[in-house]
Design a protein around this motif. Structure first.
Motif, mmCIF file in Angstrom:
data_model
loop_
_atom_site.group_PDB
_atom_site.id
_atom_site.type_symbol
_atom_site.label_atom_id
_atom_site.label_comp_id
_atom_site.label_asym_id
_atom_site.label_seq_id
_atom_site.Cartn_x
_atom_site.Cartn_y
_atom_site.Cartn_z
ATOM 1 N N PRO A 58 4.325 12.817 -10.750
ATOM 2 C CA PRO A 58 5.472 13.842 -10.882
ATOM 3 C C PRO A 58 6.922 13.371 -9.974
ATOM 4 C CG PRO A 58 3.834 13.261 -9.280
ATOM 5 C CD PRO A 58 2.714 13.662 -10.329
ATOM 6 N N ARG A 59 7.955 13.453 -10.511
ATOM 7 C CA ARG A 59 9.089 13.214 -10.833
ATOM 8 C C ARG A 59 10.278 13.530 -9.168
ATOM 9 N NH1 ARG A 59 9.981 9.613 -15.671
ATOM 10 N NH2 ARG A 59 8.216 11.255 -16.971
ATOM 11 N N ALA A 60 9.125 14.334 -8.056
ATOM 12 C CA ALA A 60 9.469 15.115 -7.099
ATOM 13 C C ALA A 60 8.492 15.407 -6.847
ATOM 14 C CB ALA A 60 10.874 15.712 -7.092
ATOM 15 N N TYR A 61 8.683 15.156 -4.711
ATOM 16 C CA TYR A 61 7.980 15.259 -3.854
ATOM 17 C C TYR A 61 7.215 17.383 -4.187
ATOM 18 C CZ TYR A 61 5.650 17.009 0.455
ATOM 19 O OH TYR A 61 5.072 17.754 0.982
ATOM 20 N N ALA A 62 8.339 18.027 -5.052
ATOM 21 C CA ALA A 62 8.010 19.567 -4.923
ATOM 22 C C ALA A 62 7.240 19.629 -5.628
ATOM 23 C CB ALA A 62 9.774 19.800 -5.375
ATOM 24 N N ILE A 67 0.377 20.291 -8.353
ATOM 25 C CA ILE A 67 -1.069 19.562 -8.492
ATOM 26 C C ILE A 67 -2.451 20.105 -6.855
ATOM 27 C CG2 ILE A 67 -2.316 17.404 -7.709
ATOM 28 C CD1 ILE A 67 0.336 16.208 -8.085
ATOM 29 N N ALA A 68 -1.328 20.942 -6.182
ATOM 30 C CA ALA A 68 -2.250 21.313 -5.321
ATOM 31 C C ALA A 68 -3.226 22.741 -5.851
ATOM 32 C CB ALA A 68 -1.662 21.486 -3.600
ATOM 33 N N ASP A 69 -2.276 23.505 -6.924
ATOM 34 C CA ASP A 69 -3.045 24.576 -6.670
ATOM 35 C C ASP A 69 -3.633 24.504 -7.953
ATOM 36 O OD1 ASP A 69 -1.102 26.155 -5.395
ATOM 37 O OD2 ASP A 69 0.457 26.491 -6.694
ATOM 38 N N HIS A 70 -3.628 23.374 -8.346
ATOM 39 C CA HIS A 70 -4.483 23.330 -9.517
ATOM 40 C C HIS A 70 -5.772 23.111 -8.599
ATOM 41 C CE1 HIS A 70 -2.348 22.532 -13.313
ATOM 42 N NE2 HIS A 70 -1.444 22.361 -12.810
ATOM 43 N N LEU A 71 -5.897 22.440 -7.698
ATOM 44 C CA LEU A 71 -7.426 21.612 -6.801
ATOM 45 C C LEU A 71 -7.560 23.206 -6.436
ATOM 46 C CD1 LEU A 71 -6.190 18.580 -4.967
ATOM 47 C CD2 LEU A 71 -7.663 18.857 -6.470
ATOM 48 N N HIS A 86 8.664 5.358 -3.647
ATOM 49 C CA HIS A 86 7.567 4.832 -3.022
ATOM 50 C C HIS A 86 7.154 5.909 -1.908
ATOM 51 C CE1 HIS A 86 4.212 2.844 -0.703
ATOM 52 N NE2 HIS A 86 4.858 2.647 0.178
ATOM 53 N N ASP A 87 8.539 5.995 -0.850
ATOM 54 C CA ASP A 87 8.275 7.222 -0.119
ATOM 55 C C ASP A 87 7.858 8.517 0.023
ATOM 56 O OD1 ASP A 87 10.578 7.007 -0.892
ATOM 57 O OD2 ASP A 87 11.564 8.141 0.705
ATOM 58 N N GLN A 88 8.394 9.190 -1.235
ATOM 59 C CA GLN A 88 8.160 10.203 -1.801
ATOM 60 C C GLN A 88 6.607 10.153 -2.297
ATOM 61 O OE1 GLN A 88 10.020 12.872 -2.802
ATOM 62 N NE2 GLN A 88 11.435 11.842 -0.688
ATOM 63 N N ALA A 89 6.629 9.146 -2.853
ATOM 64 C CA ALA A 89 4.794 8.997 -3.675
ATOM 65 C C ALA A 89 3.965 8.757 -2.643
ATOM 66 C CB ALA A 89 4.625 7.278 -4.315
ATOM 67 N N LYS A 90 4.242 8.526 -1.008
ATOM 68 C CA LYS A 90 3.259 8.442 0.536
ATOM 69 C C LYS A 90 3.053 10.400 0.933
ATOM 70 C CE LYS A 90 3.585 5.252 4.615
ATOM 71 N NZ LYS A 90 4.539 4.381 4.663
ATOM 72 N N ARG A 91 5.034 10.651 0.552
ATOM 73 C CA ARG A 91 4.462 12.010 0.992
ATOM 74 C C ARG A 91 3.676 12.899 0.388
ATOM 75 N NH1 ARG A 91 10.348 14.732 1.550
ATOM 76 N NH2 ARG A 91 8.850 16.315 2.645
ATOM 77 N N ILE A 92 3.583 12.370 -0.950
ATOM 78 C CA ILE A 92 2.673 13.138 -1.878
ATOM 79 C C ILE A 92 1.179 13.073 -2.005
ATOM 80 C CG2 ILE A 92 1.985 13.074 -4.667
ATOM 81 C CD1 ILE A 92 4.868 13.531 -5.474
ATOM 82 N N VAL A 93 0.896 12.084 -1.445
ATOM 83 C CA VAL A 93 -0.951 11.677 -1.208
ATOM 84 C C VAL A 93 -0.451 12.634 0.864
ATOM 85 C CG1 VAL A 93 -1.991 9.382 -0.196
ATOM 86 C CG2 VAL A 93 -0.441 9.345 -3.119
ATOM 87 N N ASP A 94 -0.095 12.192 0.770
ATOM 88 C CA ASP A 94 -0.102 12.352 2.069
ATOM 89 C C ASP A 94 -0.348 14.175 2.378
ATOM 90 O OD1 ASP A 94 0.287 10.346 3.843
ATOM 91 O OD2 ASP A 94 1.793 10.656 4.836
ATOM 92 N N PRO A 137 -1.457 -3.501 -5.194
ATOM 93 C CA PRO A 137 -2.424 -2.000 -4.517
ATOM 94 C C PRO A 137 -1.410 -1.665 -4.119
ATOM 95 C CG PRO A 137 -4.646 -3.039 -3.748
ATOM 96 C CD PRO A 137 -3.308 -4.047 -4.898
ATOM 97 N N MET A 138 -0.958 -0.007 -3.407
ATOM 98 C CA MET A 138 -0.527 0.561 -2.148
ATOM 99 C C MET A 138 -1.047 -0.005 -0.520
ATOM 100 S SD MET A 138 1.530 2.137 -4.505
ATOM 101 C CE MET A 138 2.866 2.195 -2.984
ATOM 102 N N LYS A 139 0.313 -0.762 -0.262
ATOM 103 C CA LYS A 139 -0.428 -1.471 1.380
ATOM 104 C C LYS A 139 -0.982 0.017 1.840
ATOM 105 C CE LYS A 139 2.951 -5.178 2.120
ATOM 106 N NZ LYS A 139 2.824 -5.734 0.185
ATOM 107 N N ARG A 140 -0.484 0.728 1.685
ATOM 108 C CA ARG A 140 -1.265 2.395 2.708
ATOM 109 C C ARG A 140 -1.457 3.241 2.143
ATOM 110 N NH1 ARG A 140 1.550 5.977 6.150
ATOM 111 N NH2 ARG A 140 -0.341 6.840 7.484
ATOM 112 N N TRP A 141 -2.480 3.839 2.100
ATOM 113 C CA TRP A 141 -2.386 5.182 1.278
ATOM 114 C C TRP A 141 -3.754 5.566 1.730
ATOM 115 C CZ3 TRP A 141 0.883 7.135 -1.649
ATOM 116 C CH2 TRP A 141 1.433 6.029 -2.118
#
Length: 141
Positions: A58-62, A67-71, A86-94, A137-141
């Motif tokens: 992904p290039r954006a949070y949108a 990804i959720a639809d695939h799941l 990093h902040d966008q990646a964190k939001r996507i993981v959440d 590794p990312m500090k908090r995932w």
């Protein structure tokens, strides 16, 4: 009594023959239906669809909804978050963590900023250790 007996035999035998023919026809159709049912039975193993794994960067949070639809469609997804802030990646993981929880799946970090999201129909065995010297590794995932 001869006349009454002849009268009964005449009417009863005629009706009896008609009922007997109808009964024989019903038996034949039931036997054919049983044979058809036996031939329509298919093993579940032959119906099993092949599982798919989707790779997404992904290039954006949108794009998290895609990804959720695939799941939701029971496909495993490998998400590479190396090219996003990093902040966008964190939001996507959440977001994906919530999605995976809702469908009873699992999410695992398999590399630096790379995650494997699986629905409940996919079993993942084993683990990948991330060497802290080589890959931070990312500090908090």
């Amino acid at each position: 009594m001869g006349l009454i007996k002849k009268f009964k035999d005449y009417f009863l035998e005629e009706d009896y023959d008609e009922y007997e023919e109808e009964y024989e026809e019903e038996e034949e159709t039931q036997e054919m239906a049983k044979e058809n049912v036996k031939s329509n039975v298919v093993s579940l193993q032959s119906v099993h669809k092949s599982s798919k794994v989707v790779l997404i960067e992904p290039r954006a949070y949108a794009e998290a909804q895609e990804i959720a639809d695939h799941l939701k469609n029971r496909r495993a997804v490998v998400v590479n978050l190396q090219r996003i802030q990093h902040d966008q990646a964190k939001r996507i993981v959440d977001f994906l963590s919530g999605t995976v929880y809702a469908i009873g799946g699992d999410i695992q970090q398999v590399g630096t900023k790379i995650f494997l999201c699986t629905p409940d129909n996919v079993d993942v065995t084993g683990s990948i250790s991330i060497d802290s010297d080589v890959d931070t590794p990312m500090k908090r995932w």
